[in-house]
Design an enzyme around this catalytic site. Sequence first.
Site, PDB file in Angstrom:
ATOM      1  CG  ASP A  63      16.631 -66.315  33.789  1.00 11.29           C
ATOM      2  OD1 ASP A  63      15.938 -65.292  33.875  1.00 11.29           O
ATOM      3  OD2 ASP A  63      17.873 -66.306  33.880  1.00 11.29           O
ATOM      4  CB  ALA A  78      11.124 -68.322  42.295  1.00 14.57           C
ATOM      5  N   GLY A 110       6.378 -80.432  53.336  1.00 21.18           N
ATOM      6  CA  GLY A 110       5.111 -80.848  52.780  1.00 21.18           C
ATOM      7  C   GLY A 110       5.005 -80.477  51.321  1.00 21.18           C
ATOM      8  CE1 TYR A 128      22.458 -67.564  36.109  1.00 22.56           C
ATOM      9  CE2 TYR A 128      20.619 -66.600  37.301  1.00 22.56           C
ATOM     10  CZ  TYR A 128      21.170 -67.649  36.607  1.00 22.56           C
ATOM     11  OH  TYR A 128      20.430 -68.778  36.391  1.00 22.56           O
ATOM     12  N   GLY A 167      10.644 -79.631  37.249  1.00 18.77           N
ATOM     13  CA  GLY A 167      11.928 -80.343  37.241  1.00 18.77           C
ATOM     14  C   GLY A 167      13.098 -79.497  36.798  1.00 18.77           C
ATOM     15  CB  THR A 186      12.354 -80.037  53.816  1.00 16.96           C
ATOM     16  OG1 THR A 186      11.987 -78.692  54.164  1.00 16.96           O
ATOM     17  CG2 THR A 186      13.526 -80.012  52.856  1.00 16.96           C
ATOM     18  CD  GLU A 218      10.798 -71.096  27.100  1.00 21.37           C
ATOM     19  OE1 GLU A 218      10.383 -71.295  25.947  1.00 21.37           O
ATOM     20  OE2 GLU A 218      12.007 -71.135  27.406  1.00 21.37           O
ATOM     21  CB  THR A 230      13.060 -72.533  44.892  1.00 21.93           C
ATOM     22  OG1 THR A 230      12.275 -71.913  43.863  1.00 21.93           O
ATOM     23  CG2 THR A 230      13.086 -74.034  44.677  1.00 21.93           C
TER      24      THR A 230
END
Length: 629
Positions: free
Chosen positions: A273, A288, A342, A548, A208, A340, A276, A286
């Site tokens: 980042d 990553a 599965g 960033y 999340g 989007t 955790e 995503t």
Amino acid sequence: MASSEMSEKSDSANSLRLQTISNHLKRGSNHLVCSPCVSDLDHGTIKPGTRSIPRRRENLLKWDGWGYKDSQFKINEKGSVTFTGSRYKLSGLVMPHLRPWMEEMGLNIDEMAKSEPKINTENVPKPTLNEDFIDELNKIEMEISTDPVDRVMRSHGHTLEELFLLRKGEFNNRIPDVVVFPRCHDDVEKLVAAAVRYNVCLIPIGGGTTVTLAVACPDNEARCIAVVDMTQMNKILWVDEKNLLAKIEAGIIGQDLERDLAAMGLCTGHEPDSMEFSSLGGWVATRASGMKKNVYGNIEDLLVHVRMVTPRGVLEKNCMVPRMSAGPELHQFIIGSEGTLGIVTEVTLRVRPLPECQRYGSVIFPSFEDGVHCLREIALKRCAPASIRLMDNDQFRFGQALKPEAESIFTSFMDGIKKFYVTKMKGYDPHRMCVATLLFEGDPEVVAQQEKTVYEIAAKYKGMAAGEDNGQRGYMLTFVIAYLRDCGMDYEVVSESFETSVPWDRVSDLCRNVKDRIRHECEAQGVRYPVLSTCRVTQTYDAGACVYFYLGFKYRGLADPVASYLAVENAARDEILESGGSISHHHGIGKLRKQFMSRTTTPAALGVVKSVKEYLDPRNIFGSGNLIE
């Protein structure tokens, strides 16, 4: 050989290989197959149709902010800022310079914003349930919950607009109607089949930690929405120590994965980042990137095999090899798909032995431009350490404000000497200088050679070694900086981060252009207080770098703080694209950035993505609304 047969034979063979490393395991059995993940984020037992579900988020994590409940920046009784809890190296320490910096930014610590700290279950929208779907889940003994707290906890990620709403005691217009907890790949297959049969919308969620509205329910979704909590699927299924591979369930949290592998002398080295709290499946979904990608690679470099359950069936390859020339790369449709197409259930990653040597370092440069030139040469000569991050002057001074109080008079005296030497003797301007933090990992001989080469290159660009302590502090601050946004919101500050990738010859110009655009847009929005607009180079490549940005301002006097912030960030995003940057380097698109997709790729390319979606999911079962309209 059928895919399922291949997987079963592979699992059986590799489980036997685990016996050769049983002496590394800190468990009661001689293999790791189906062994649970154990940590302070451990999960309780679950029973169908009841509320005896995992209490990880509810018991340990904030529902309206980042991280652990017991960890936060707070003003102590003496008026200084401290960091609570005991989980981080900064925990329990006082930062005497942080409050002056906050006041310089226009924050009055006597003026706190009002917030509602508890979930008022009476205000939670009533669920829209598909009774046939619920009945089938109960028949197959699937763990489910319709409890308001569970639904709210899994209705959002960590974007500013979501947290700002929650801190007012309000919720999105649409939240999940039911939470489902699969325990294995077969559970997910049954779940997706039931959702197709009864036309239920599914939205997968791991840790999340998304910052793109990726798990937010679309406002116009009238069907029953089931959020699929993957965190019960948290096991390392097998480890192949000969080929250095590990098959892992997608719901495992990053810190749990690394700790369990470390018990066997292994690691993935993937440290985003958010490690955790974020999950392996989320990393894949995503695309990553991690802080140590220079040695270990990004998620696409680590991934060897992946299983994803779609409405059309299981999507996976029938062999597990390092590379294959057989048409377009299947994994590229899965990596970055953002829920989007599965649900990612199992991932096979490359693993490596734990590094024998780990050393931190730091370099001070007289200007950001000098630092960029240095990082570019380090990247081109392919001698980059595991992690190298260059902070601009604003972030450098902000980092100094986070420095804990001196442990002794001697420490304070030495800090004064260092500052005098840098600013007076070397002539560095405190308002222009910046710092790069370094982390070297690997064989001692390789690390020693890397250090020598990196510091020699830094010296060519007027860089001066600034010590291991500064490097370690800068690296560790990565894990606590997200807590600062919560603290800022307590004092009427809205803030957020966003990132891009950009060619080397445009890094400095892009950073300057984006900061100028932010200042102009803040003026247009009526922001009355100083604006924090700072950036750092976080990852390097042969052809460019990831940049960033951090953006924040006090919103007093603004009618709609979130709308004003979004206007500023969208202007910054527009400037990034105009300056040659990408829409995202590692956060993904979600719903927050999909308005920029048409400027990122051609209509034909978007058509390919839509065609894959239409074939795999013709009824839009995975209806999160991410990526494309």
